[in-house]
Write a protein that holds these residues in place. Structure first.
Motif, PDB file in Angstrom:
ATOM      1  N   ILE A  32       0.957  -1.176   0.057  1.00  0.00           N
ATOM      2  CA  ILE A  32       0.006   0.022   0.063  1.00  0.00           C
ATOM      3  C   ILE A  32       1.049   1.147  -0.193  1.00  0.00           C
ATOM      4  O   ILE A  32       0.657   2.214  -0.718  1.00  0.00           O
ATOM      5  CB  ILE A  32      -0.964  -0.064   1.008  1.00  0.00           C
ATOM      6  N   GLU A  33       1.963   1.241   0.753  1.00  0.00           N
ATOM      7  CA  GLU A  33       2.869   2.488   0.576  1.00  0.00           C
ATOM      8  C   GLU A  33       3.527   2.690  -0.528  1.00  0.00           C
ATOM      9  O   GLU A  33       3.577   3.691  -0.712  1.00  0.00           O
ATOM     10  CB  GLU A  33       3.677   2.222   2.097  1.00  0.00           C
ATOM     11  N   LYS A  34       3.784   1.539  -1.155  1.00  0.00           N
ATOM     12  CA  LYS A  34       4.500   1.551  -2.570  1.00  0.00           C
ATOM     13  C   LYS A  34       3.469   2.238  -3.551  1.00  0.00           C
ATOM     14  O   LYS A  34       3.884   3.017  -4.042  1.00  0.00           O
ATOM     15  CB  LYS A  34       4.947   0.336  -2.913  1.00  0.00           C
ATOM     16  N   VAL A  35       2.377   1.644  -3.388  1.00  0.00           N
ATOM     17  CA  VAL A  35       1.395   2.175  -4.568  1.00  0.00           C
ATOM     18  C   VAL A  35       1.025   3.836  -4.187  1.00  0.00           C
ATOM     19  O   VAL A  35       1.077   4.601  -5.425  1.00  0.00           O
ATOM     20  CB  VAL A  35      -0.101   1.478  -4.214  1.00  0.00           C
ATOM     21  N   ASN A  36       0.929   4.013  -2.977  1.00  0.00           N
ATOM     22  CA  ASN A  36       0.861   5.631  -2.666  1.00  0.00           C
ATOM     23  C   ASN A  36       1.933   6.418  -2.985  1.00  0.00           C
ATOM     24  O   ASN A  36       1.700   7.490  -3.543  1.00  0.00           O
ATOM     25  CB  ASN A  36       0.245   5.757  -1.128  1.00  0.00           C
ATOM     26  N   ASP A  37       3.108   5.670  -2.859  1.00  0.00           N
ATOM     27  CA  ASP A  37       4.329   6.638  -3.579  1.00  0.00           C
ATOM     28  C   ASP A  37       4.287   6.772  -5.012  1.00  0.00           C
ATOM     29  O   ASP A  37       4.617   7.637  -5.559  1.00  0.00           O
ATOM     30  CB  ASP A  37       5.639   6.069  -2.974  1.00  0.00           C
ATOM     31  N   LEU A  38       3.912   5.766  -5.504  1.00  0.00           N
ATOM     32  CA  LEU A  38       3.795   5.650  -6.987  1.00  0.00           C
ATOM     33  C   LEU A  38       2.789   6.690  -7.447  1.00  0.00           C
ATOM     34  O   LEU A  38       2.879   7.551  -8.433  1.00  0.00           O
ATOM     35  CB  LEU A  38       3.700   4.181  -7.513  1.00  0.00           C
ATOM     36  N   ASN A  39       1.628   6.674  -6.905  1.00  0.00           N
ATOM     37  CA  ASN A  39       0.454   7.492  -7.338  1.00  0.00           C
ATOM     38  C   ASN A  39      -0.553   7.382  -6.297  1.00  0.00           C
ATOM     39  O   ASN A  39      -1.244   6.575  -6.393  1.00  0.00           O
ATOM     40  CB  ASN A  39      -0.067   6.932  -8.757  1.00  0.00           C
ATOM     41  N   PRO A  40      -0.780   8.588  -5.696  1.00  0.00           N
ATOM     42  CA  PRO A  40      -1.709   8.417  -4.830  1.00  0.00           C
ATOM     43  C   PRO A  40      -3.143   8.321  -4.961  1.00  0.00           C
ATOM     44  O   PRO A  40      -3.900   8.078  -4.186  1.00  0.00           O
ATOM     45  CB  PRO A  40      -1.411   9.858  -3.942  1.00  0.00           C
ATOM     46  N   GLU A  41      -3.332   8.862  -6.262  1.00  0.00           N
ATOM     47  CA  GLU A  41      -4.734   8.724  -6.617  1.00  0.00           C
ATOM     48  C   GLU A  41      -5.276   7.210  -6.848  1.00  0.00           C
ATOM     49  O   GLU A  41      -6.624   6.920  -6.789  1.00  0.00           O
ATOM     50  CB  GLU A  41      -4.703   9.283  -7.936  1.00  0.00           C
ATOM     51  N   ILE A  42      -4.514   6.369  -7.038  1.00  0.00           N
ATOM     52  CA  ILE A  42      -4.779   4.877  -7.337  1.00  0.00           C
ATOM     53  C   ILE A  42      -5.791   4.454  -6.538  1.00  0.00           C
ATOM     54  O   ILE A  42      -7.069   3.963  -6.594  1.00  0.00           O
ATOM     55  CB  ILE A  42      -3.709   3.988  -7.664  1.00  0.00           C
ATOM     56  N   LEU A  43      -5.311   4.351  -5.139  1.00  0.00           N
ATOM     57  CA  LEU A  43      -6.218   3.728  -3.945  1.00  0.00           C
ATOM     58  C   LEU A  43      -7.380   4.793  -3.865  1.00  0.00           C
ATOM     59  O   LEU A  43      -8.441   4.262  -3.380  1.00  0.00           O
ATOM     60  CB  LEU A  43      -5.374   3.252  -3.034  1.00  0.00           C
ATOM     61  N   VAL A  84       6.061  17.336  -2.141  1.00  0.00           N
ATOM     62  CA  VAL A  84       5.412  16.254  -2.679  1.00  0.00           C
ATOM     63  C   VAL A  84       4.553  15.655  -1.938  1.00  0.00           C
ATOM     64  O   VAL A  84       3.253  15.238  -2.006  1.00  0.00           O
ATOM     65  CB  VAL A  84       6.467  15.222  -3.473  1.00  0.00           C
ATOM     66  N   GLN A  85       4.823  15.249  -0.370  1.00  0.00           N
ATOM     67  CA  GLN A  85       4.140  14.379   0.421  1.00  0.00           C
ATOM     68  C   GLN A  85       2.819  15.295   1.029  1.00  0.00           C
ATOM     69  O   GLN A  85       1.906  14.895   1.189  1.00  0.00           O
ATOM     70  CB  GLN A  85       5.164  13.963   1.558  1.00  0.00           C
ATOM     71  N   SER A  86       3.294  16.475   1.370  1.00  0.00           N
ATOM     72  CA  SER A  86       2.213  17.254   1.686  1.00  0.00           C
ATOM     73  C   SER A  86       1.122  17.661   0.705  1.00  0.00           C
ATOM     74  O   SER A  86      -0.091  17.533   0.974  1.00  0.00           O
ATOM     75  CB  SER A  86       2.696  18.583   2.439  1.00  0.00           C
ATOM     76  N   ALA A  87       1.603  17.743  -0.572  1.00  0.00           N
ATOM     77  CA  ALA A  87       0.468  17.966  -1.743  1.00  0.00           C
ATOM     78  C   ALA A  87      -0.164  16.858  -1.855  1.00  0.00           C
ATOM     79  O   ALA A  87      -1.298  16.722  -1.965  1.00  0.00           O
ATOM     80  CB  ALA A  87       1.366  18.385  -2.963  1.00  0.00           C
ATOM     81  N   ALA A  88       0.516  15.740  -1.593  1.00  0.00           N
ATOM     82  CA  ALA A  88      -0.330  14.401  -1.748  1.00  0.00           C
ATOM     83  C   ALA A  88      -1.252  14.069  -0.685  1.00  0.00           C
ATOM     84  O   ALA A  88      -2.401  13.698  -0.959  1.00  0.00           O
ATOM     85  CB  ALA A  88       0.752  13.172  -1.790  1.00  0.00           C
ATOM     86  N   ALA A  89      -0.980  14.530   0.493  1.00  0.00           N
ATOM     87  CA  ALA A  89      -1.873  14.403   1.554  1.00  0.00           C
ATOM     88  C   ALA A  89      -2.806  15.342   1.473  1.00  0.00           C
ATOM     89  O   ALA A  89      -4.027  14.915   1.538  1.00  0.00           O
ATOM     90  CB  ALA A  89      -1.143  14.706   2.846  1.00  0.00           C
TER      91      ALA A  89
END
Lengths: 224, 659
Positions: A79-90, B85-90
């Motif tokens: 899950i963490e890896k997917v979120n790093d790759l593209n947070p939109e997927i999940l 990147v991380q803050s924008a993603a959150a």
């Protein structure tokens, strides 16, 4: 007996040899297969030997890392890896997210961590059921695992199979591919399906040398 | 417990995490910030429940504060980039599909930072924000903003171009904005993005539909030669392998067709659109939901398209979806609305619908928990109940339908009341003896209640329903309705501020006095309250529809006994002698309906077998009626011509009064 036209092995082989296929096309098919299925090293080696180009291997590598994590039961890591790759997927694939959470629960049960599993089911899975009624049935099946002493032999025991992990892994893989605008299925299997279909169609009208074994591609003589 | 990576450490409890995050946000420990941000991000992605709970705990301001300090960082290190990147993603995840999240993000002031940072991750987050109604409107008409938008659309990165498209879909509203976007070349750019990746295509289709919506000028530019093959590309996309793309392409074409049908006139394309939409209904997700609404929009008010849809088995397909059950609210609403458009004009559609026993499903939906579904079910019922055949057969006049409908009249929002009234208005036209069923369900009482509403639409529809209820109904029912309504309320409705209400009120009285004589007397009650109201309205209005109903009311009263006829005469002749008798105005009117009504009235007033006919004929002659009628023997309207013949015949039988 209907009069089917008979095509001998000789005639057939002659027709086959008249068909020209380019080497580049075949290479592309192979590369497409390797890349979609995620065989990074093989793809790289193949590129070096054949000169066929492929997409950026880094993205394949990332995707494979996710798939591998799920297949090994490290769902949280996946899950963490997917979120790093593209947070939109999940965020945009509630069904996939549910299946990943479901897999986490299964892994907890598999490792005998009953209390943690119960807490997890309550904290993480129950809300999924509230958010989306269509998950309730599967949710119930999964939670049912907690009710049995001998989990491997209970009615929902198949959830503990490795095949369940593979199913989830496949789902994640497809979602990542889609998000990267790639086709999620390699082309080679479709071609083979078309071959079998074409043979079946021809079979209604003619007797000809068939390929029955796809791995050897050996021609079998037509019945006389 | 051995940990394979740092992230396997046991997660913080929510409150803990927020505390640590908030203190890290104030500090300088970039590492801690990153760690906590990632933990937060991984907890909320995909998890709506967690998002809401973290928003409640005040997570968003801390995240935005980290974003802002990273944005203004002096150096551009790896760490700074990761923090951005991380803050924008959150932030993006908080905004994804959660309005409370969007609000929290905007309230915390994230927007300007994100906008300035249009890198991949930020673009994604901004796109999420723009998918919510809460995002601030983007001002296209300002030059700098338009330039920025074009810059976004010209980037390679599909998240960035997607953002540009989202902004347009969200904020483009007026035709001026549409024109500005088209003139600036945005439409052209979007058309070229149709050849891009899947997400670019979908985003472009949505934006294009927004820009061309209801704007003939922009549409003609879009389909024109300078746009390349934009129209044919969109048409091709209706056959794309991805359902969402097909749907969005259809919606574009529908937008064009609804405004400028000439560009998509062929039967071929019309049928194709219908078939594609029907097939998209099979999708169980959002695409299927929206397909139903798109179908409704395509065929609404257009008989030719409804016919094509009928031939494509649309009724069956839609009803099958209904019958399969367990549909969520949005889907139900869409299907009912589509069915209502389909059945709005064609009897074949209604017959098919009823033969499939779909009426039960609609009736069930009248008590659905969701308001929009109830409303859509009413609208569907209204269309289906236009079937004269079934009204005659009394198909709709039973408790199963009436009780929930009447229930909807009490205590519902106005829109729902109006929808229910629409269905009721048709149903009570019932030609059988079952109208009493409706009254027994408390229907008349509710209608009367609503006829006193402050909202003119509700009032109008309620009076309309009462009018239809009063049509050809038996005496007992008439009495029951009148005792609820009372003459004084009816009189005030006749002189309602809205002409449309006046028209329906007069038609109600017309229906009331139509039939046996006793009810004609009702207009004489309370010192001729109603008769005076009718007469007054005739004098004071100029609207043809109102005049028509008023005259027919008097006409019906005049078909009664001697005193009725005399009463009508006094209404017609009660103004000062200077002005022309109102009958003459009617007879001279260019609207043939008004001429017909007036002549009928004359016919009734001069009916030979009544004692006072001779005197009345004389009075009418003195008012110039006979002369007027003589000028009308060759009237262009056949109805008028025939009645004039009768009227003149009757008047002449008393002698022509000439010396």
């Amino acid at each position: 007996a209907t009069s089917k036209k008979v095509i001998t092995r000789e005639e057939w082989e002659k027709k086959l040899s008249d068909v020209k296929i380019r080497k580049e096309d075949m290479n592309k098919l192979v590369m497409n297969f390797l890349v979609t299925e995620g065989y990074v090293d093989a793809a790289e080696k193949f590129r070096m030997e054949s000169g066929t180009e492929h997409i950026d291997l880094a993205t394949i590598t990332d995707r494979m890392a996710v798939k591998k994590a799920v297949q090994s039961g490290n769902v949280e890591d996946a899950i963490e890896k997917v979120n790093d790759l593209n947070p939109e997927i999940l965020d945009t694939n509630p069904q996939l997210f549910f299946h990943l959470q479901q897999q986490r629960l299964i892994e907890l049960i598999r490792n005998g961590k009953v209390e943690e599993a119960l807490e997890f089911a309550q904290e993480e899975l129950a809300p999924r059921g509230e958010e989306n009624q269509s998950f309730l049935e599967e949710l119930e099946r999964t939670v049912a695992l907690l009710a049995f002493e001998d989990v491997t032999n209970c009615p929902v025991g198949e959830l503990l199979d490795i095949s369940q992990r593979l199913k989830t892994a496949s789902e994640v893989n497809a979602a990542i591919l889609t998000s990267q605008s790639h086709e999620k299925d390699p082309k080679l299997p479709s071609l083979l399906k078309m071959l079998i279909w074409a043979q079946n169609q021809l079979d209604e009208k003619a007797a000809f040398p068939r390929i029955s074994n796809l791995s050897t591609a050996a021609l079998e003589d037509p019945p006389v | 417990m051995p940990a394979s990576s740092a992230s396997s450490a046991p997660p913080h409890r929510p409150e803990d995490l927020i505390l640590r995050l908030s203190s890290a946000a104030d500090g300088r420990d970039g590492d801690a910030k990153l760690r906590l941000l990632r933990e937060l991000k991984n907890q909320i992605i995909g998890n709506r429940t967690k998002k809401l709970s973290y928003i409640g705990l005040g997570a968003v301001p801390s995240v935005v504060s980290i974003l802002s300090s990273a944005s203004s960082a002096a150096a551009d290190s790896d760490e700074v980039e990761s923090l951005l990147v991380q803050s924008a993603a959150a932030i993006g995840s908080f905004s994804c599909g959660v309005d409370a999240g969007v609000k929290a993000v905007l309230d915390a002031g994230a927007f300007p930072y994100l906008l300035n940072l249009v890198v991949d991750a930020a673009a994604r987050s901004l796109r999420m924000i723009y998918q919510s109604k809460l995002a601030l409107k983007y001002e296209f008409l300002q030059k700098k903003n338009m330039e920025f938008l074009l810059a976004l659309l010209n980037k390679e990165n599909e998240n960035v171009t997607g953002l540009g498209a989202s902004i347009i879909t969200h904020s483009c509203e007026t035709s001026i904005e549409q024109k500005a976007l088209s003139d600036a070349g945005v439409l052209k750019k979007l058309s070229s993005l149709l050849g891009g990746s899947l997400s670019q295509r979908d985003a472009s289709l949505e934006s294009i539909a927004t820009i061309i919506n209801s704007n003939p000028e922009v549409i003609s530019k879009f389909v024109g030669p300078e746009s390349g093959r934009a129209l044919s590309i969109v048409t091709e996309l209706t056959k794309d392998r991805y359902p969402r793309t097909r749907l969005l392409a259809c919606m574009c074409l529908i937008a064009i067709r609804n405004t400028s049908p000439s560009y998509l006139e062929g039967v071929g394309i019309k049928t194709k659109l219908i078939l594609i939409l029907l097939e998209l209904l099979d999708d169980s997700g959002q695409v299927g939901d929206e397909a139903a609404f798109a179908l409704c929009s395509l065929i609404a008010e257009k008989e030719d398209l409804q016919k094509l849809a009928f031939e494509a088995n649309a009724v069956d397909k839609l009803c099958n979806h209904l019958a399969n059950g367990s549909l969520h609210a949005k889907r139900l609403e869409g299907i009912f609305l589509a069915l209502s458009s389909l059945c709005s004009k064609l009897e074949c559609c209604r017959s098919r619908f009823l033969s499939l026993k779909a009426l039960n499903l609609v009736t069930d939906a009248l008590t659905h928990v969701c308001i929009e579904v109830r409303g859509a079910a009413c609208i569907c019922l209204k269309s289906v109940s236009r079937s004269v055949k079934n009204l005659s057969a009394g198909t709709f006049m039973n408790e199963i339908i009436l009780v929930p409908l009447v229930q909807l009249l009490c205590d519902s929002p106005t829109s729902l009341q109006v929808a229910a009234l629409g269905a009721i208005s048709n149903i009570v036209v019932d030609f059988t003896v079952h109208k009493s069923n409706f009254i027994q369900c408390g229907g008349a009482k509710q209608l009367v209640q609503l006829s006193k509403s402050m909202d003119s639409t509700v009032r109008l529809n309620a009076v309309w329903a009462l009018r239809n209820l009063m049509f050809h109904v038996n005496n007992r029912c008439k009495e029951e309705i009148l005792s609820e309504l009372t003459a004084s309320v009816l009189a005030s409705l006749i002189s309602d501020p809205k002409p449309s209400v006046q028209e329906q009120a007069l038609a109600l009285v017309r229906n009331l006095v139509d039939g046996p004589e006793d009810f004609a007397d009702y207009v004489f009650a309370e010192d001729c309250l109603l008769l005076h109201a009718v007469g007054n309205q005739l004098q004071n209005t100029s609207k043809a529809d109102v005049l028509l109903q008023g005259m027919y009311t008097l006409c019906n009263v005049a078909s009664g006994n001697e005193s009725s006829k005399e009463a009508v005469m006094s209404q017609l002749f009660c103004q000062t002698s200077n002005t022309q008798c109102i009958l003459v105005n009617f007879l001279q009117n260019s609207d043939s309906r008004l001429r017909t009504a007036a002549v009928w009235t004359v016919v009734n007033l001069t009916f030979p077998s009544s004692p006072g006919a001779f005197d009345r004929a004389g009075k009418l002659r003195n008012a110039g009626i006979a002369t007027q009628l003589k000028n009308m023997v060759n009237d262009s309207c056949v109805d008028v011509k025939l009645r004039v013949k009768t009227a003149l015949g009757q008047m002449m039988s008393f002698g022509d009064g000439s010396t």
